[in-house]
Motif scaffolding. Structure first.
Motif, PDB file in Angstrom:
ATOM      1  N   LYS A 123      29.502 -39.987  27.059  1.00 36.57           N
ATOM      2  CA  LYS A 123      29.469 -39.571  28.460  1.00 36.57           C
ATOM      3  C   LYS A 123      29.041 -38.106  28.564  1.00 36.57           C
ATOM      4  O   LYS A 123      28.214 -37.758  29.405  1.00 36.57           O
ATOM      5  CB  LYS A 123      30.818 -39.777  29.135  1.00 36.57           C
ATOM      6  CG  LYS A 123      30.764 -39.491  30.626  1.00 36.57           C
ATOM      7  CD  LYS A 123      32.111 -39.634  31.289  1.00 36.57           C
ATOM      8  CE  LYS A 123      32.378 -41.062  31.636  1.00 36.57           C
ATOM      9  NZ  LYS A 123      33.574 -41.222  32.491  1.00 36.57           N
TER      10      LYS A 123
ATOM     11  N   SER B 213      26.284 -47.955  30.577  1.00 35.66           N
ATOM     12  CA  SER B 213      25.681 -47.480  29.328  1.00 35.66           C
ATOM     13  C   SER B 213      25.236 -48.635  28.429  1.00 35.66           C
ATOM     14  O   SER B 213      24.228 -48.505  27.736  1.00 35.66           O
ATOM     15  CB  SER B 213      26.635 -46.542  28.581  1.00 35.66           C
ATOM     16  OG  SER B 213      27.769 -47.226  28.102  1.00 35.66           O
TER      17      SER B 213
ATOM     18  N   GLY C 293      29.843 -46.280  24.574  1.00 34.17           N
ATOM     19  CA  GLY C 293      29.905 -46.070  26.016  1.00 34.17           C
ATOM     20  C   GLY C 293      31.290 -45.768  26.548  1.00 34.17           C
ATOM     21  O   GLY C 293      31.439 -45.177  27.602  1.00 34.17           O
TER      22      GLY C 293
ATOM     23  N   VAL D  80      25.252 -37.892  27.926  1.00 35.99           N
ATOM     24  CA  VAL D  80      24.490 -38.376  29.078  1.00 35.99           C
ATOM     25  C   VAL D  80      24.540 -37.347  30.206  1.00 35.99           C
ATOM     26  O   VAL D  80      23.513 -37.050  30.832  1.00 35.99           O
ATOM     27  CB  VAL D  80      25.006 -39.758  29.536  1.00 35.99           C
ATOM     28  CG1 VAL D  80      24.435 -40.145  30.893  1.00 35.99           C
ATOM     29  CG2 VAL D  80      24.672 -40.825  28.491  1.00 35.99           C
TER      30      VAL D  80
ATOM     31  N   GLY E  73      25.145 -47.543  23.827  1.00 31.54           N
ATOM     32  CA  GLY E  73      26.065 -47.692  24.949  1.00 31.54           C
ATOM     33  C   GLY E  73      27.149 -48.706  24.669  1.00 31.54           C
ATOM     34  O   GLY E  73      28.315 -48.516  25.039  1.00 31.54           O
TER      35      GLY E  73
END
Length: 162
Positions: free
Chosen positions: A143, A125, A137, A146, A133
């Motif tokens: 997470k 990330s 991240g 994403v 990120g």
């Protein structure tokens, strides 16, 4: 060489060439795939992910694409591989070097039944997303975001294909 080993060699050789059609022949009809971003069930979802990723790389990053793989080993039921990919993340245009360890199970024909890829999401990330990120991240929030975006993108991609 066992059929399962041949399957992995075919998978990664095809991936290095961005040949998702050949990659798709490596998976059983009831294949599953899990990593830090995707959790997929069935041949259409698993191979659809590879088609989508290869198509995006061909469109926006063929010039920098590189895949190296090693440690490919398989017996009848299980296998593993290590691979490293250098690519331009299509959503941001940022360069990524991702280091992945894969673990597999195979069906009786030597096709991939399950694949679990492990990589450092925070490291990925930071490269793919930059400051967000770096700062987030490590967090379940980023997470999840994403994963949701990837799932939506795959759903749209699959809907556009017959």
């Amino acid at each position: 060489m066992h059929a399962s080993q041949q399957t992995l060699e075919m998978l990664y050789g095809a991936f290095a060439r961005l040949d998702s059609v050949t990659m798709a022949r490596s998976y059983s009809p009831d294949a599953s795939f899990d990593d830090e971003v995707f959790s997929l069930r069935g041949h259409r979802e698993v191979t659809g992910m590879w088609h989508m990723l290869c198509d995006a790389t061909k469109a926006k990053g063929r010039d920098v694409w590189r895949l190296e793989y090693s440690g490919v080993a398989a017996e009848a039921a299980t296998g593993q591989a290590h691979w490293e990919a250098d690519y331009r993340f299509s959503a941001t245009g940022r360069m990524v070097h991702n280091v992945i360890d894969s673990h597999f199970t195979f069906d009786s024909a030597g096709l991939i039944k399950t694949q679990r890829d492990n990589f450092d999401f925070w490291a990925w990330s930071r490269q793919a997303l930059g400051a967000p990120g770096l700062l987030l991240g490590w967090s379940p929030f980023l997470k999840s975001k994403v994963r949701a975006t990837a799932a939506t993108n795959l759903k749209k991609y699959l809907a556009s294909r017959p």
